[in-house]
Motif scaffolding. Sequence first.
Motif, PDB file in Angstrom:
ATOM      1  N   GLN A  68     -41.147  85.214 -20.213  1.00 43.99           N
ATOM      2  CA  GLN A  68     -39.891  85.959 -20.150  1.00 43.99           C
ATOM      3  C   GLN A  68     -38.722  85.015 -19.895  1.00 43.99           C
ATOM      4  O   GLN A  68     -37.672  85.109 -20.561  1.00 43.99           O
ATOM      5  CB  GLN A  68     -39.958  87.015 -19.042  1.00 43.99           C
ATOM      6  CG  GLN A  68     -40.860  88.195 -19.372  1.00 43.99           C
ATOM      7  CD  GLN A  68     -40.670  89.357 -18.410  1.00 43.99           C
ATOM      8  OE1 GLN A  68     -39.563  89.599 -17.932  1.00 43.99           O
ATOM      9  NE2 GLN A  68     -41.745  90.072 -18.127  1.00 43.99           N
ATOM     10  N   ARG A  69     -38.891  84.105 -18.968  1.00 44.48           N
ATOM     11  CA  ARG A  69     -37.806  83.173 -18.659  1.00 44.48           C
ATOM     12  C   ARG A  69     -37.577  82.185 -19.794  1.00 44.48           C
ATOM     13  O   ARG A  69     -36.437  81.796 -20.077  1.00 44.48           O
ATOM     14  CB  ARG A  69     -38.105  82.446 -17.345  1.00 44.48           C
ATOM     15  CG  ARG A  69     -37.915  83.348 -16.123  1.00 44.48           C
ATOM     16  CD  ARG A  69     -38.146  82.634 -14.822  1.00 44.48           C
ATOM     17  NE  ARG A  69     -39.570  82.478 -14.545  1.00 44.48           N
ATOM     18  CZ  ARG A  69     -40.214  81.316 -14.434  1.00 44.48           C
ATOM     19  NH1 ARG A  69     -39.542  80.188 -14.611  1.00 44.48           N
ATOM     20  NH2 ARG A  69     -41.490  81.273 -14.145  1.00 44.48           N
ATOM     21  N   LEU A  70     -38.664  81.763 -20.470  1.00 43.13           N
ATOM     22  CA  LEU A  70     -38.508  80.851 -21.606  1.00 43.13           C
ATOM     23  C   LEU A  70     -37.750  81.527 -22.739  1.00 43.13           C
ATOM     24  O   LEU A  70     -36.802  80.956 -23.297  1.00 43.13           O
ATOM     25  CB  LEU A  70     -39.885  80.396 -22.097  1.00 43.13           C
ATOM     26  CG  LEU A  70     -39.873  79.456 -23.309  1.00 43.13           C
ATOM     27  CD1 LEU A  70     -39.196  78.140 -22.967  1.00 43.13           C
ATOM     28  CD2 LEU A  70     -41.290  79.219 -23.814  1.00 43.13           C
ATOM     29  N   LEU A  71     -38.154  82.747 -23.092  1.00 43.89           N
ATOM     30  CA  LEU A  71     -37.485  83.478 -24.167  1.00 43.89           C
ATOM     31  C   LEU A  71     -36.015  83.718 -23.842  1.00 43.89           C
ATOM     32  O   LEU A  71     -35.138  83.605 -24.699  1.00 43.89           O
ATOM     33  CB  LEU A  71     -38.192  84.809 -24.425  1.00 43.89           C
ATOM     34  CG  LEU A  71     -39.573  84.720 -25.077  1.00 43.89           C
ATOM     35  CD1 LEU A  71     -40.298  86.057 -24.972  1.00 43.89           C
ATOM     36  CD2 LEU A  71     -39.452  84.303 -26.541  1.00 43.89           C
ATOM     37  N   SER A  72     -35.742  84.035 -22.592  1.00 45.50           N
ATOM     38  CA  SER A  72     -34.353  84.255 -22.180  1.00 45.50           C
ATOM     39  C   SER A  72     -33.537  82.976 -22.342  1.00 45.50           C
ATOM     40  O   SER A  72     -32.409  82.997 -22.856  1.00 45.50           O
ATOM     41  CB  SER A  72     -34.319  84.711 -20.718  1.00 45.50           C
ATOM     42  OG  SER A  72     -32.993  84.936 -20.290  1.00 45.50           O
ATOM     43  N   SER A  73     -34.107  81.843 -21.959  1.00 48.61           N
ATOM     44  CA  SER A  73     -33.375  80.569 -22.069  1.00 48.61           C
ATOM     45  C   SER A  73     -33.131  80.178 -23.520  1.00 48.61           C
ATOM     46  O   SER A  73     -32.116  79.553 -23.840  1.00 48.61           O
ATOM     47  CB  SER A  73     -34.138  79.452 -21.352  1.00 48.61           C
ATOM     48  OG  SER A  73     -35.283  79.046 -22.087  1.00 48.61           O
ATOM     49  N   LEU A  74     -34.052  80.546 -24.422  1.00 50.95           N
ATOM     50  CA  LEU A  74     -33.933  80.153 -25.825  1.00 50.95           C
ATOM     51  C   LEU A  74     -32.793  80.863 -26.549  1.00 50.95           C
ATOM     52  O   LEU A  74     -32.418  80.464 -27.654  1.00 50.95           O
ATOM     53  CB  LEU A  74     -35.255  80.415 -26.555  1.00 50.95           C
ATOM     54  CG  LEU A  74     -36.433  79.533 -26.130  1.00 50.95           C
ATOM     55  CD1 LEU A  74     -37.715  79.978 -26.824  1.00 50.95           C
ATOM     56  CD2 LEU A  74     -36.154  78.071 -26.431  1.00 50.95           C
ATOM     57  N   HIS A  75     -32.235  81.895 -25.945  1.00 47.92           N
ATOM     58  CA  HIS A  75     -31.097  82.585 -26.549  1.00 47.92           C
ATOM     59  C   HIS A  75     -29.819  81.751 -26.480  1.00 47.92           C
ATOM     60  O   HIS A  75     -28.870  81.997 -27.231  1.00 47.92           O
ATOM     61  CB  HIS A  75     -30.864  83.930 -25.856  1.00 47.92           C
ATOM     62  CG  HIS A  75     -31.821  85.011 -26.276  1.00 47.92           C
ATOM     63  ND1 HIS A  75     -33.125  85.062 -25.844  1.00 47.92           N
ATOM     64  CD2 HIS A  75     -31.670  86.071 -27.123  1.00 47.92           C
ATOM     65  CE1 HIS A  75     -33.730  86.112 -26.379  1.00 47.92           C
ATOM     66  NE2 HIS A  75     -32.873  86.737 -27.157  1.00 47.92           N
ATOM     67  N   THR A  76     -29.794  80.767 -25.567  1.00 45.13           N
ATOM     68  CA  THR A  76     -28.603  79.938 -25.381  1.00 45.13           C
ATOM     69  C   THR A  76     -29.007  78.470 -25.439  1.00 45.13           C
ATOM     70  O   THR A  76     -29.810  78.027 -24.616  1.00 45.13           O
ATOM     71  CB  THR A  76     -27.942  80.229 -24.016  1.00 45.13           C
ATOM     72  OG1 THR A  76     -27.696  81.631 -23.898  1.00 45.13           O
ATOM     73  CG2 THR A  76     -26.635  79.461 -23.876  1.00 45.13           C
ATOM     74  N   PRO A  77     -28.485  77.705 -26.399  1.00 44.94           N
ATOM     75  CA  PRO A  77     -28.898  76.301 -26.551  1.00 44.94           C
ATOM     76  C   PRO A  77     -28.813  75.479 -25.270  1.00 44.94           C
ATOM     77  O   PRO A  77     -29.701  74.675 -24.984  1.00 44.94           O
ATOM     78  CB  PRO A  77     -27.948  75.775 -27.623  1.00 44.94           C
ATOM     79  CG  PRO A  77     -27.623  76.979 -28.452  1.00 44.94           C
ATOM     80  CD  PRO A  77     -27.561  78.116 -27.480  1.00 44.94           C
ATOM     81  N   LEU A  78     -27.739  75.648 -24.487  1.00 43.84           N
ATOM     82  CA  LEU A  78     -27.604  74.862 -23.264  1.00 43.84           C
ATOM     83  C   LEU A  78     -28.675  75.248 -22.245  1.00 43.84           C
ATOM     84  O   LEU A  78     -29.248  74.385 -21.566  1.00 43.84           O
ATOM     85  CB  LEU A  78     -26.205  75.031 -22.663  1.00 43.84           C
ATOM     86  CG  LEU A  78     -25.896  74.150 -21.441  1.00 43.84           C
ATOM     87  CD1 LEU A  78     -26.043  72.677 -21.795  1.00 43.84           C
ATOM     88  CD2 LEU A  78     -24.493  74.443 -20.901  1.00 43.84           C
ATOM     89  N   ASP A  79     -28.947  76.553 -22.125  1.00 42.36           N
ATOM     90  CA  ASP A  79     -30.021  77.004 -21.229  1.00 42.36           C
ATOM     91  C   ASP A  79     -31.358  76.420 -21.677  1.00 42.36           C
ATOM     92  O   ASP A  79     -32.182  75.981 -20.854  1.00 42.36           O
ATOM     93  CB  ASP A  79     -30.119  78.525 -21.231  1.00 42.36           C
ATOM     94  CG  ASP A  79     -28.992  79.193 -20.453  1.00 42.36           C
ATOM     95  OD1 ASP A  79     -28.174  78.450 -19.864  1.00 42.36           O
ATOM     96  OD2 ASP A  79     -28.925  80.431 -20.442  1.00 42.36           O
ATOM     97  N   ALA A  80     -31.577  76.437 -23.002  1.00 43.73           N
ATOM     98  CA  ALA A  80     -32.832  75.897 -23.532  1.00 43.73           C
ATOM     99  C   ALA A  80     -32.972  74.424 -23.188  1.00 43.73           C
ATOM    100  O   ALA A  80     -34.053  73.956 -22.796  1.00 43.73           O
ATOM    101  CB  ALA A  80     -32.893  76.096 -25.044  1.00 43.73           C
ATOM    102  N   LYS A  81     -31.887  73.670 -23.317  1.00 41.77           N
ATOM    103  CA  LYS A  81     -31.921  72.232 -23.061  1.00 41.77           C
ATOM    104  C   LYS A  81     -32.128  71.921 -21.580  1.00 41.77           C
ATOM    105  O   LYS A  81     -32.908  71.016 -21.226  1.00 41.77           O
ATOM    106  CB  LYS A  81     -30.626  71.596 -23.546  1.00 41.77           C
ATOM    107  CG  LYS A  81     -30.552  70.093 -23.324  1.00 41.77           C
ATOM    108  CD  LYS A  81     -29.231  69.528 -23.836  1.00 41.77           C
ATOM    109  CE  LYS A  81     -29.164  68.007 -23.591  1.00 41.77           C
ATOM    110  NZ  LYS A  81     -27.882  67.438 -24.101  1.00 41.77           N
TER     111      LYS A  81
END
Length: 293
Positions: A147-160
Motif C-alpha cells: 500500500q505504501r509503495l503504490l502510494s509513493s509511486l503516484h508521485t515521482p519525488l515520493d518514489a525516489k
Amino acid sequence: MNNTLKLASSLCCQLGLEDRQGKVSTALKGVSLFKITQYHHVTPQMYQQGVVVIFQGNKIGHLNDYRFEYDTEHCLIVSAPYPIACETFASEQAPLIGIDIGFDHSVIRQLVDDMEAELGADYFVSQQQHKGVAASPVTPEINDCMQRLLSSLHTPLDAKLLGPQILREFFYRLLQSNQRTLLAQYVKQDSALARVSGVIEHVQLHYADKLAVDDLADMAGMSISAFHRAFKQVVTDPPLQYIKKIRLNNAKQLMVQDGVSASVAASKVGYESAAQFSREFKRYFGLPPSKAG
C-alpha cells in the motif's frame, strides 16, 4: 474494492493502462506495473529475477511437474530467469493487476548479514531442497508495504525518496517468510543456488552461442554430475533443455515484437537448422512459428 487494489488501479490509469493491457515501468527503478485483461491458456512466459505481487486475479504456474499458484494472497519469488508455463485468470471486467519488483542484490545481502548477526547463522538453514521459484504468503506486513509503495509511486519525488526504503522493508518481510531460505541462498556466493544463478545469467547473455555443459559446470565450480543435480533442482530442467527453452522464448519475442521472420529468429538465437527450430518451436508452444504472432 480494497485499498491496495484501489491504489493499483489508480496507478494503472496514471501510467496509461486505463483502457489497455500491458506492462509499464514506474518512477522507481526495477519496479513495473502490469495489467492483463483476458484469460490465457497455459503458455510459456519469460520471468526475470524478482518478486511478482498480484492485487487482483490469479495465475497457475507449471515448472514441469511442479505446480504452484499465486494470487492476492501469495506472491511469487523467482530466483533465476526462467520461462514458466502459466495459466492466467483475468477478464475485461476483472483484469489481473500486479507489480514486478526486481531483486536488489546488495540490499538483500546486507539484510541477510544483519539478520544472521542477530538471529544466528542457522536462521536461513533449511533441510528442504528449494526450487528457484516459489509462492510465498502475502502477510499483513507485506500488504502494508505494498500500500505504501503504490502510494509513493503516484508521485515521482515520493518514489525516489521513499520507495527504496519501502522496498528494503519489503525484502526484510520476505526474509521472515517461509521462503526466506530461497531468498537468502540467492545472495550467498557459496550456495548452489547462487552458483547456478551465475551460470543462468551467463546463458541469458550468450544463449545464441554454442554452450557446452562441461564449460558451464566449470563456471559454477562444480563437477558435471553435481552441476546437473543442482541445476535441475533449481529450474527443474537439465541445462541443455533450459538453454533450448531460452532460445525458443527469445525467438518468439523477436517474431512477435520485432516482426522478424522465423528463419531469421532461428539464426539469431543459435539454431543452425530452420527445420529443427520449427519442430521444437511447435512442440514447445503448441503452434508453428508462422502462427506466433
